[in-house]
Write a protein that holds these residues in place. Sequence first.
Motif, PDB file in Angstrom:
ATOM      1  N   ALA A 142       1.149   4.660   7.083  1.00 27.79           N
ATOM      2  CA  ALA A 142       0.888   3.666   8.137  1.00 27.79           C
ATOM      3  C   ALA A 142      -0.573   3.219   8.074  1.00 27.79           C
ATOM      4  O   ALA A 142      -0.885   2.050   8.312  1.00 27.79           O
ATOM      5  CB  ALA A 142       1.197   4.272   9.499  1.00 27.79           C
ATOM      6  N   ARG A 143      -1.465   4.157   7.727  1.00 25.28           N
ATOM      7  CA  ARG A 143      -2.891   3.818   7.645  1.00 25.28           C
ATOM      8  C   ARG A 143      -3.134   2.795   6.532  1.00 25.28           C
ATOM      9  O   ARG A 143      -3.817   1.793   6.707  1.00 25.28           O
ATOM     10  CB  ARG A 143      -3.711   5.079   7.400  1.00 25.28           C
ATOM     11  CG  ARG A 143      -5.195   4.830   7.383  1.00 25.28           C
ATOM     12  CD  ARG A 143      -5.971   6.100   7.513  1.00 25.28           C
ATOM     13  NE  ARG A 143      -5.785   6.975   6.375  1.00 25.28           N
ATOM     14  CZ  ARG A 143      -5.492   8.260   6.462  1.00 25.28           C
ATOM     15  NH1 ARG A 143      -5.324   8.824   7.623  1.00 25.28           N
ATOM     16  NH2 ARG A 143      -5.345   8.985   5.374  1.00 25.28           N
ATOM     17  N   ARG A 144      -2.510   3.049   5.391  1.00 30.18           N
ATOM     18  CA  ARG A 144      -2.686   2.117   4.269  1.00 30.18           C
ATOM     19  C   ARG A 144      -2.119   0.740   4.603  1.00 30.18           C
ATOM     20  O   ARG A 144      -2.704  -0.278   4.251  1.00 30.18           O
ATOM     21  CB  ARG A 144      -1.991   2.673   3.031  1.00 30.18           C
ATOM     22  CG  ARG A 144      -2.764   3.831   2.457  1.00 30.18           C
ATOM     23  CD  ARG A 144      -2.168   4.272   1.163  1.00 30.18           C
ATOM     24  NE  ARG A 144      -3.016   5.280   0.568  1.00 30.18           N
ATOM     25  CZ  ARG A 144      -2.783   5.854  -0.586  1.00 30.18           C
ATOM     26  NH1 ARG A 144      -1.734   5.517  -1.294  1.00 30.18           N
ATOM     27  NH2 ARG A 144      -3.603   6.748  -1.062  1.00 30.18           N
ATOM     28  N   ALA A 145      -0.970   0.739   5.260  1.00 33.64           N
ATOM     29  CA  ALA A 145      -0.351  -0.553   5.608  1.00 33.64           C
ATOM     30  C   ALA A 145      -1.286  -1.336   6.545  1.00 33.64           C
ATOM     31  O   ALA A 145      -1.475  -2.545   6.383  1.00 33.64           O
ATOM     32  CB  ALA A 145       0.999  -0.315   6.265  1.00 33.64           C
ATOM     33  N   ARG A 146      -1.878  -0.631   7.504  1.00 35.41           N
ATOM     34  CA  ARG A 146      -2.790  -1.306   8.451  1.00 35.41           C
ATOM     35  C   ARG A 146      -4.035  -1.821   7.719  1.00 35.41           C
ATOM     36  O   ARG A 146      -4.499  -2.940   7.966  1.00 35.41           O
ATOM     37  CB  ARG A 146      -3.169  -0.318   9.568  1.00 35.41           C
ATOM     38  CG  ARG A 146      -4.174  -0.845  10.555  1.00 35.41           C
ATOM     39  CD  ARG A 146      -3.590  -1.915  11.455  1.00 35.41           C
ATOM     40  NE  ARG A 146      -4.563  -2.405  12.425  1.00 35.41           N
ATOM     41  CZ  ARG A 146      -4.772  -3.687  12.682  1.00 35.41           C
ATOM     42  NH1 ARG A 146      -4.061  -4.621  12.071  1.00 35.41           N
ATOM     43  NH2 ARG A 146      -5.658  -4.057  13.577  1.00 35.41           N
ATOM     44  N   LEU A 147      -4.565  -1.007   6.802  1.00 29.68           N
ATOM     45  CA  LEU A 147      -5.753  -1.435   6.047  1.00 29.68           C
ATOM     46  C   LEU A 147      -5.424  -2.660   5.202  1.00 29.68           C
ATOM     47  O   LEU A 147      -6.242  -3.569   5.061  1.00 29.68           O
ATOM     48  CB  LEU A 147      -6.264  -0.293   5.166  1.00 29.68           C
ATOM     49  CG  LEU A 147      -7.020   0.808   5.916  1.00 29.68           C
ATOM     50  CD1 LEU A 147      -7.282   2.008   5.022  1.00 29.68           C
ATOM     51  CD2 LEU A 147      -8.346   0.267   6.461  1.00 29.68           C
ATOM     52  N   GLU A 148      -4.239  -2.665   4.666  1.00 30.31           N
ATOM     53  CA  GLU A 148      -3.803  -3.806   3.860  1.00 30.31           C
ATOM     54  C   GLU A 148      -3.803  -5.077   4.705  1.00 30.31           C
ATOM     55  O   GLU A 148      -4.247  -6.132   4.270  1.00 30.31           O
ATOM     56  CB  GLU A 148      -2.391  -3.484   3.329  1.00 30.31           C
ATOM     57  CG  GLU A 148      -2.060  -4.088   2.016  1.00 30.31           C
ATOM     58  CD  GLU A 148      -3.230  -4.117   1.055  1.00 30.31           C
ATOM     59  OE1 GLU A 148      -3.654  -5.237   0.742  1.00 30.31           O
ATOM     60  OE2 GLU A 148      -3.729  -3.047   0.645  1.00 30.31           O
ATOM     61  N   GLU A 149      -3.328  -4.939   5.949  1.00 29.26           N
ATOM     62  CA  GLU A 149      -3.310  -6.099   6.860  1.00 29.26           C
ATOM     63  C   GLU A 149      -4.730  -6.601   7.125  1.00 29.26           C
ATOM     64  O   GLU A 149      -4.950  -7.784   7.330  1.00 29.26           O
ATOM     65  CB  GLU A 149      -2.745  -5.695   8.236  1.00 29.26           C
ATOM     66  CG  GLU A 149      -1.260  -5.565   8.296  1.00 29.26           C
ATOM     67  CD  GLU A 149      -0.825  -5.032   9.680  1.00 29.26           C
ATOM     68  OE1 GLU A 149       0.366  -4.812   9.821  1.00 29.26           O
ATOM     69  OE2 GLU A 149      -1.676  -4.827  10.577  1.00 29.26           O
ATOM     70  N   LEU A 150      -5.678  -5.666   7.149  1.00 27.73           N
ATOM     71  CA  LEU A 150      -7.054  -6.028   7.531  1.00 27.73           C
ATOM     72  C   LEU A 150      -7.922  -6.445   6.339  1.00 27.73           C
ATOM     73  O   LEU A 150      -9.038  -6.922   6.530  1.00 27.73           O
ATOM     74  CB  LEU A 150      -7.726  -4.835   8.246  1.00 27.73           C
ATOM     75  CG  LEU A 150      -7.123  -4.446   9.593  1.00 27.73           C
ATOM     76  CD1 LEU A 150      -7.685  -3.110  10.076  1.00 27.73           C
ATOM     77  CD2 LEU A 150      -7.421  -5.536  10.633  1.00 27.73           C
ATOM     78  N   MET A 169      -9.793   8.647   5.126  1.00 27.49           N
ATOM     79  CA  MET A 169      -9.864   7.256   5.592  1.00 27.49           C
ATOM     80  C   MET A 169     -10.723   6.429   4.644  1.00 27.49           C
ATOM     81  O   MET A 169     -10.357   5.314   4.252  1.00 27.49           O
ATOM     82  CB  MET A 169     -10.453   7.260   7.008  1.00 27.49           C
ATOM     83  CG  MET A 169     -10.538   5.908   7.666  1.00 27.49           C
ATOM     84  SD  MET A 169     -12.113   5.112   7.369  1.00 27.49           S
ATOM     85  CE  MET A 169     -12.034   3.741   8.468  1.00 27.49           C
ATOM     86  N   LEU A 170     -11.878   6.957   4.220  1.00 30.58           N
ATOM     87  CA  LEU A 170     -12.765   6.202   3.326  1.00 30.58           C
ATOM     88  C   LEU A 170     -12.120   5.999   1.957  1.00 30.58           C
ATOM     89  O   LEU A 170     -12.298   4.953   1.324  1.00 30.58           O
ATOM     90  CB  LEU A 170     -14.122   6.902   3.199  1.00 30.58           C
ATOM     91  CG  LEU A 170     -15.000   6.850   4.460  1.00 30.58           C
ATOM     92  CD1 LEU A 170     -16.252   7.690   4.281  1.00 30.58           C
ATOM     93  CD2 LEU A 170     -15.378   5.413   4.822  1.00 30.58           C
ATOM     94  N   GLU A 171     -11.354   6.990   1.547  1.00 31.74           N
ATOM     95  CA  GLU A 171     -10.634   6.860   0.264  1.00 31.74           C
ATOM     96  C   GLU A 171      -9.645   5.675   0.333  1.00 31.74           C
ATOM     97  O   GLU A 171      -9.618   4.817  -0.546  1.00 31.74           O
ATOM     98  CB  GLU A 171      -9.830   8.145   0.067  1.00 31.74           C
ATOM     99  CG  GLU A 171      -9.635   8.589  -1.361  1.00 31.74           C
ATOM    100  CD  GLU A 171      -8.889   9.915  -1.359  1.00 31.74           C
ATOM    101  OE1 GLU A 171      -7.664   9.879  -1.475  1.00 31.74           O
ATOM    102  OE2 GLU A 171      -9.555  10.960  -1.200  1.00 31.74           O
ATOM    103  N   ASP A 172      -8.861   5.645   1.411  1.00 29.89           N
ATOM    104  CA  ASP A 172      -7.891   4.554   1.571  1.00 29.89           C
ATOM    105  C   ASP A 172      -8.599   3.213   1.758  1.00 29.89           C
ATOM    106  O   ASP A 172      -8.134   2.174   1.280  1.00 29.89           O
ATOM    107  CB  ASP A 172      -6.979   4.824   2.773  1.00 29.89           C
ATOM    108  CG  ASP A 172      -6.049   6.001   2.516  1.00 29.89           C
ATOM    109  OD1 ASP A 172      -5.913   6.408   1.346  1.00 29.89           O
ATOM    110  OD2 ASP A 172      -5.475   6.514   3.490  1.00 29.89           O
ATOM    111  N   LEU A 173      -9.734   3.250   2.457  1.00 30.06           N
ATOM    112  CA  LEU A 173     -10.492   2.020   2.711  1.00 30.06           C
ATOM    113  C   LEU A 173     -10.991   1.434   1.385  1.00 30.06           C
ATOM    114  O   LEU A 173     -10.869   0.227   1.136  1.00 30.06           O
ATOM    115  CB  LEU A 173     -11.678   2.340   3.630  1.00 30.06           C
ATOM    116  CG  LEU A 173     -12.509   1.179   4.129  1.00 30.06           C
ATOM    117  CD1 LEU A 173     -11.694   0.312   5.097  1.00 30.06           C
ATOM    118  CD2 LEU A 173     -13.765   1.668   4.857  1.00 30.06           C
ATOM    119  N   ALA A 174     -11.525   2.296   0.522  1.00 31.48           N
ATOM    120  CA  ALA A 174     -12.052   1.830  -0.769  1.00 31.48           C
ATOM    121  C   ALA A 174     -10.923   1.199  -1.581  1.00 31.48           C
ATOM    122  O   ALA A 174     -11.104   0.154  -2.219  1.00 31.48           O
ATOM    123  CB  ALA A 174     -12.662   2.992  -1.536  1.00 31.48           C
TER     124      ALA A 174
END
Length: 285
Positions: A142-150, A169-174
């Motif tokens: 769900a976190r990755r999906a939200r980051l993708e949206e943003l 979180m920083l790993e997924d953000l990068a």
Amino acid sequence: MSGTLYVVATPIGNLEDVTLRAVRVLGEVTVVACEDTRRTRALLTHLGLSTPAVSYHEHNETARAAQLVSRLLDGDSVALVSDAGTPCISDPGYRLVREAAAAGIDVVPVPGASACIAALSASGLATDAFLFAGFLPAKRGARRARLEELAGVRETVVFYEAPHRIGAMLEDLAEAFGPREVAVARELTKVHEETLRGTIAAVAAALAADRRRGEFVVVVEGAKAPDRKAETMPIRDRVAELEAEGVSRMDAVKRVAKERGLPKREVYREIVDDENRSPSRAERG
Ligand code: SAM
């Protein structure tokens, strides 16, 4: 006559950050509605105040909001506070504010500290427009999906993050945002306050090497305006360009699909067709 609901900001660490107005209002109201009565009692005692406190938190929000609105209608004045910072900002309070306003009660903000604004102000990133995204979902998918949206948001994006999730979180953000600038603020206004600035990967590495915990705000540079070239170049070249910037193929495909308003499978198909058509790099020499 109805009382007033004051939405009162309290410090996020350093007690000197309470405002003179907050102290006056907290001393004048009939009751303080707070997340944790023990915590708020400690603040009130520090300020030399003995105003009664009642709990108002996510588990009793509905019932408590109705009781507080009824007291406000009877003429009591109420100060809403949270454990730290500004109530309603990733904190309880929204329901009470909404119901009080709907009942015709005056709702008055008493502004002060908020970790979001404090971090943003010292981030060194663009502050003319920003998106406060609060906490990301705890589960990775769900976190990755939200980051993708943003990922396509042009404004600076601000997140709150829990200490045990900051690394993931920083790993997924990068992965989702690519090589952007970030400012990670830790323990704002407290003894061990610091702001780490740099690329997401560099800051993630610095934090991974330093196991100290703390409260975090992550401020990330917004997406660059899509240049017309990126939107019109062959799909395969655009995906290759993003991959060269460190974005994974999966995320590059998602990004290009969004840029062009195409389904992902169509972008994939284009790349595969292109790869089948063109000679391999080795063949090209
Ligand atoms: N309402 C609060 C505000 O206005 O900032 C935020 C409450 S939210 C439940 C708590 C989160 O805010 C923490 O997990 C952290 O991400 C951020 N935060 C709060 N205090 C902080 C501080 N002193 N330094 C860095 N981040 C902080």
